[in-house]
Design a protein around this motif. Structure first.
Motif, PDB file in Angstrom:
ATOM      1  N   VAL A 122       0.853  -1.196   0.000  1.00 28.95           N
ATOM      2  CA  VAL A 122       0.000   0.000   0.000  1.00 28.95           C
ATOM      3  C   VAL A 122       0.885   1.241   0.000  1.00 28.95           C
ATOM      4  N   PHE A 123       0.920   1.946  -1.133  1.00 26.76           N
ATOM      5  CA  PHE A 123       1.697   3.178  -1.235  1.00 26.76           C
ATOM      6  C   PHE A 123       0.871   4.372  -0.771  1.00 26.76           C
ATOM      7  N   ALA A 124       1.579   5.438  -0.393  1.00 31.61           N
ATOM      8  CA  ALA A 124       0.913   6.617   0.179  1.00 31.61           C
ATOM      9  C   ALA A 124      -0.010   7.309  -0.816  1.00 31.61           C
ATOM     10  N   ASP A 125       0.227   7.132  -2.110  1.00 35.89           N
ATOM     11  CA  ASP A 125      -0.600   7.814  -3.112  1.00 35.89           C
ATOM     12  C   ASP A 125      -1.814   6.986  -3.528  1.00 35.89           C
ATOM     13  N   CYS A 126      -2.150   5.967  -2.764  1.00 36.17           N
ATOM     14  CA  CYS A 126      -3.286   5.103  -3.118  1.00 36.17           C
ATOM     15  C   CYS A 126      -4.616   5.786  -2.846  1.00 36.17           C
ATOM     16  N   ASP A 127      -5.677   5.194  -3.351  1.00 36.20           N
ATOM     17  CA  ASP A 127      -7.031   5.548  -2.937  1.00 36.20           C
ATOM     18  C   ASP A 127      -7.240   4.839  -1.601  1.00 36.20           C
ATOM     19  N   LEU A 128      -7.052   5.573  -0.512  1.00 34.89           N
ATOM     20  CA  LEU A 128      -6.981   4.947   0.816  1.00 34.89           C
ATOM     21  C   LEU A 128      -8.275   4.225   1.188  1.00 34.89           C
ATOM     22  N   GLU A 129      -9.399   4.828   0.900  1.00 37.79           N
ATOM     23  CA  GLU A 129     -10.678   4.212   1.244  1.00 37.79           C
ATOM     24  C   GLU A 129     -10.840   2.864   0.535  1.00 37.79           C
ATOM     25  N   GLU A 130     -10.532   2.834  -0.762  1.00 39.22           N
ATOM     26  CA  GLU A 130     -10.656   1.600  -1.521  1.00 39.22           C
ATOM     27  C   GLU A 130      -9.606   0.575  -1.080  1.00 39.22           C
ATOM     28  N   THR A 186      -1.722   5.095  -7.328  1.00 31.39           N
ATOM     29  CA  THR A 186      -2.332   5.778  -8.476  1.00 31.39           C
ATOM     30  C   THR A 186      -1.272   6.204  -9.483  1.00 31.39           C
ATOM     31  N   ASN A 187      -0.018   5.848  -9.219  1.00 26.81           N
ATOM     32  CA  ASN A 187       1.098   6.175 -10.104  1.00 26.81           C
ATOM     33  C   ASN A 187       1.269   5.040 -11.102  1.00 26.81           C
ATOM     34  N   LEU A 188       0.916   5.291 -12.363  1.00 26.58           N
ATOM     35  CA  LEU A 188       0.924   4.238 -13.375  1.00 26.58           C
ATOM     36  C   LEU A 188       2.325   3.670 -13.593  1.00 26.58           C
ATOM     37  N   LYS A 189       3.335   4.542 -13.645  1.00 26.90           N
ATOM     38  CA  LYS A 189       4.692   4.056 -13.846  1.00 26.90           C
ATOM     39  C   LYS A 189       5.130   3.170 -12.690  1.00 26.90           C
ATOM     40  N   ARG A 190       4.805   3.585 -11.476  1.00 32.08           N
ATOM     41  CA  ARG A 190       5.163   2.770 -10.314  1.00 32.08           C
ATOM     42  C   ARG A 190       4.439   1.431 -10.354  1.00 32.08           C
ATOM     43  N   ILE A 238      -0.259 -10.653 -10.226  1.00 35.32           N
ATOM     44  CA  ILE A 238      -0.173  -9.303  -9.672  1.00 35.32           C
ATOM     45  C   ILE A 238      -1.518  -8.609  -9.869  1.00 35.32           C
ATOM     46  N   TRP A 239      -2.073  -8.091  -8.776  1.00 39.25           N
ATOM     47  CA  TRP A 239      -3.271  -7.255  -8.875  1.00 39.25           C
ATOM     48  C   TRP A 239      -2.903  -5.823  -8.525  1.00 39.25           C
ATOM     49  N   VAL A 240      -3.323  -4.871  -9.341  1.00 37.01           N
ATOM     50  CA  VAL A 240      -3.088  -3.451  -9.074  1.00 37.01           C
ATOM     51  C   VAL A 240      -4.424  -2.784  -8.802  1.00 37.01           C
ATOM     52  N   ASN A 241      -4.565  -2.237  -7.609  1.00 35.86           N
ATOM     53  CA  ASN A 241      -5.783  -1.539  -7.173  1.00 35.86           C
ATOM     54  C   ASN A 241      -7.028  -2.419  -7.238  1.00 35.86           C
ATOM     55  N   CYS A 242      -6.847  -3.717  -6.990  1.00 34.56           N
ATOM     56  CA  CYS A 242      -7.958  -4.656  -6.957  1.00 34.56           C
ATOM     57  C   CYS A 242      -7.447  -5.950  -6.349  1.00 34.56           C
ATOM     58  N   TRP A 243      -8.344  -6.895  -6.165  1.00 28.74           N
ATOM     59  CA  TRP A 243      -7.948  -8.209  -5.657  1.00 28.74           C
ATOM     60  C   TRP A 243      -8.940  -9.267  -6.131  1.00 28.74           C
ATOM     61  N   LEU A 244      -8.427 -10.384  -6.561  1.00 24.55           N
ATOM     62  CA  LEU A 244      -9.189 -11.570  -6.934  1.00 24.55           C
ATOM     63  C   LEU A 244     -10.067 -11.379  -8.170  1.00 24.55           C
ATOM     64  N   LEU A 245      -9.724 -10.407  -9.007  1.00 24.55           N
ATOM     65  CA  LEU A 245     -10.376 -10.325 -10.309  1.00 24.55           C
ATOM     66  C   LEU A 245      -9.703 -11.347 -11.218  1.00 24.55           C
ATOM     67  N   ARG A 246     -10.496 -12.225 -11.849  1.00 26.08           N
ATOM     68  CA  ARG A 246      -9.933 -13.308 -12.644  1.00 26.08           C
ATOM     69  C   ARG A 246     -10.570 -13.353 -14.021  1.00 26.08           C
ATOM     70  N   ASP A 247      -9.723 -13.483 -15.024  1.00 29.02           N
ATOM     71  CA  ASP A 247     -10.161 -13.761 -16.383  1.00 29.02           C
ATOM     72  C   ASP A 247      -9.675 -15.169 -16.689  1.00 29.02           C
ATOM     73  N   LEU A 248     -10.590 -16.083 -16.983  1.00 28.46           N
ATOM     74  CA  LEU A 248     -10.217 -17.482 -17.158  1.00 28.46           C
ATOM     75  C   LEU A 248      -9.306 -17.717 -18.356  1.00 28.46           C
ATOM     76  N   ARG A 249      -9.150 -16.715 -19.209  1.00 32.92           N
ATOM     77  CA  ARG A 249      -8.261 -16.877 -20.361  1.00 32.92           C
ATOM     78  C   ARG A 249      -6.790 -16.727 -19.982  1.00 32.92           C
TER      79      ARG A 249
END
Length: 475
Positions: free
Chosen positions: A257-265, A414-418, A431-442
């Motif tokens: 969790v980086f300081a520039d995150c959406d803290l609530e989410e 929220t830093n895309l490069k990071r 790796i999940w960025v700003n989410c968790w357990l989202l899965r695409d079966l492909r």
């Protein structure tokens, strides 16, 4: 009390030796069923049935196999309530979770591979006027699929669906702790029109019948999901017979969790990634790494949200968490909380077994532990998370990579490069960025280091459950 049976050659049959194992309901702590303690004789019968069925199933048209698997997916949806109830009683998870996630995803697994095989293309190389080479994917034969207890039907179907889709016959073993949904699947397979012997389901202890499936000369590939220690035994045994093997093993996943995150989410989702399914998911973020600038605020909010979770009867709609899968597992989880205290950790919330029938444990938050202590290094697989500080990106990556595991990682920024930079540096298969357990079966699924070898999901699974056969024709 229900006494379930093995499913061999399209029929439910008693174990040859007449031996059974008690199946305990985690929510009550009481025995509610008995399952076969299968033997070598049962396995030999299943293998014989699979051998007889293989010529029929492997040569069946792809369209027909696809229709049968689509029908099985439909039947799982039609029986959602019954399957979810059995899974909740079997596993201890909230009934609403089984209805919302586990059973629908099991249906999706069959539906995905039913569609995938009709779109799976072969390769051809043409040397004009001289020759044509093409590669077909041939089914292996009989494969062994061994699934864990935490997501019983979801991970059971995750293995057998691509194996069946490619024309293999399956000898499968669900966990002895959670056998009920796999047991019910046999009837649905028959109703879907699957030929007898294509799918065979044996129950019993992993160290006995599970190991026997791995050792049997007729099983040409093994797909195993479970603990790393057991995975080492499975891998070593399979390699002696040059079998294909896929191992999806443990994890000690960092949640950065980086300081520039959406803290609530970040807080909201981190509570889910810590305690969903009582923390009994290999993908749970059990090590939360928080940048110094927001550590105290994140900790405050995380504790507040965790305190709102209700641990209760899996059958009650208001229960956010149910019971742990067994008393033995609860004792293991509690032993790690005691260890954390010995290692200098402070319990910010939880850390106790609830005084009620069944195997209930409070969601537990610990801080103040060294990154290299056992609590931060070993997989607990329960509702226990540690909070850890970091001061910069380099340190976050170092701590994230400090364990022998490499299954998944969640990154909040929220830093895309990071996001890209850290994703590439972390040693995790998922790796999940700003989410968790989202899965695409492909997409491929699996870990690095001691989290396993091989990949499941998408075309990776279809390739695993088949062998490339090259055909060269001179023109």
């Amino acid at each position: 009390m229900q006494k379930i049976q093995n499913f061999i050659n399209g029929k439910y049959v008693d174990p040859m030796k007449g031996q059974y194992i008690d199946n305990v309901e985690p929510g009550t702590g009481k025995v509610f069923a008995q399952i076969p303690n299968s033997s070598q004789e049962d396995l030999d019968n299943a293998v014989a049935a699979a051998k007889d069925a293989f010529p029929i199933w492997s040569t069946m048209s792809v369209d027909k196999r696809s229709r049968i698997l689509h029908k099985l997916a439909d039947l799982i949806e039609d029986h959602l309530d019954d399957l979810a109830l059995m899974e909740s009683r079997d596993n201890g998870k909230p009934l609403w979770l089984a209805k919302a996630v586990d059973i629908p995803r099991a249906s999706s697994n069959f539906r995905f591979y039913a569609s995938a095989i009709v779109n799976f293309s072969s390769e051809a190389q043409v040397s004009e006027g001289f020759m044509v080479n093409y590669t077909r994917r041939a089914p292996i034969g009989i494969v062994g699929c061994i699934s864990p207890w935490n997501l019983p039907l979801y991970l059971f179907s995750w293995k057998i669906a691509p194996a069946l889709a490619m024309g293999n016959c399956v000898v499968a073993k669900p966990s002895e702790l959670t056998p009920m949904t796999a047991h019910l699947l046999g009837n649905l397979a028959n109703e879907a029109g699957m030929p007898a012997g294509v799918l065979n389901i044996l129950h019993g202890e992993g160290k006995e019948i599970g190991q026997a499936i791995v050792e049997h000369e007729a099983t040409k590939a093994i797909s195993f999901t479970g603990g790393t220690a057991t995975g080492k035994v499975v891998g070593a045994t399979a390699s002696q017979q040059f079998k294909k093997v896929s191992l999806e093993l443990g994890g000690k996943n960092p949640n950065i969790v980086f300081a520039d995150c959406d803290l609530e989410e970040a807080v909201k989702t981190s509570v889910k990634s810590s305690f969903t399914n009582q923390g009994e998911i290999c993908l749970c973020g059990s090590r939360i790494l928080i940048e110094d600038a927001i550590y105290e605020e994140f900790k405050k909010r995380f504790i507040e949200e965790t305190k709102k979770l209700k641990v209760g009867d899996p059958m009650e709609a208001g229960s956010n968490m149910g019971a742990l899968v067994s008393e033995e597992h609860l004792i293991k989880v509690d032993s790690y909380v005691k260890l954390a205290k010995e290692e200098g950790g402070a319990i910010l919330h939880g850390g106790i077994r609830l005084e009620k029938e069944g195997f209930y444990y409070e969601p537990t938050i610990i801080e103040g532990l060294d990154e290299n202590c056992r609590t931060n290094q070993e997989e607990i697989f329960g509702p226990v998370v540690t909070l850890n500080r970091f001061s910069n990106e380099k340190e976050a990556i170092r701590v994230a990579n400090s364990t022998r595991y490499g299954l998944s990682c969640t990154i909040w920024t929220t830093n895309l490069k990071r996001a890209h930079r850290v994703s590439h540096a972390v040693q995790s298969g998922i790796i999940w960025v700003n989410c968790w357990l989202l899965r695409d079966l492909r997409t491929p699924f699996g870990g690095m280091k001691d989290s396993g070898i091989g990949r499941e999901g998408g075309n990776e699974a279809l390739r695993f459950f088949s062998e490339p056969q090259n055909v060269c024709i001179k023109l």
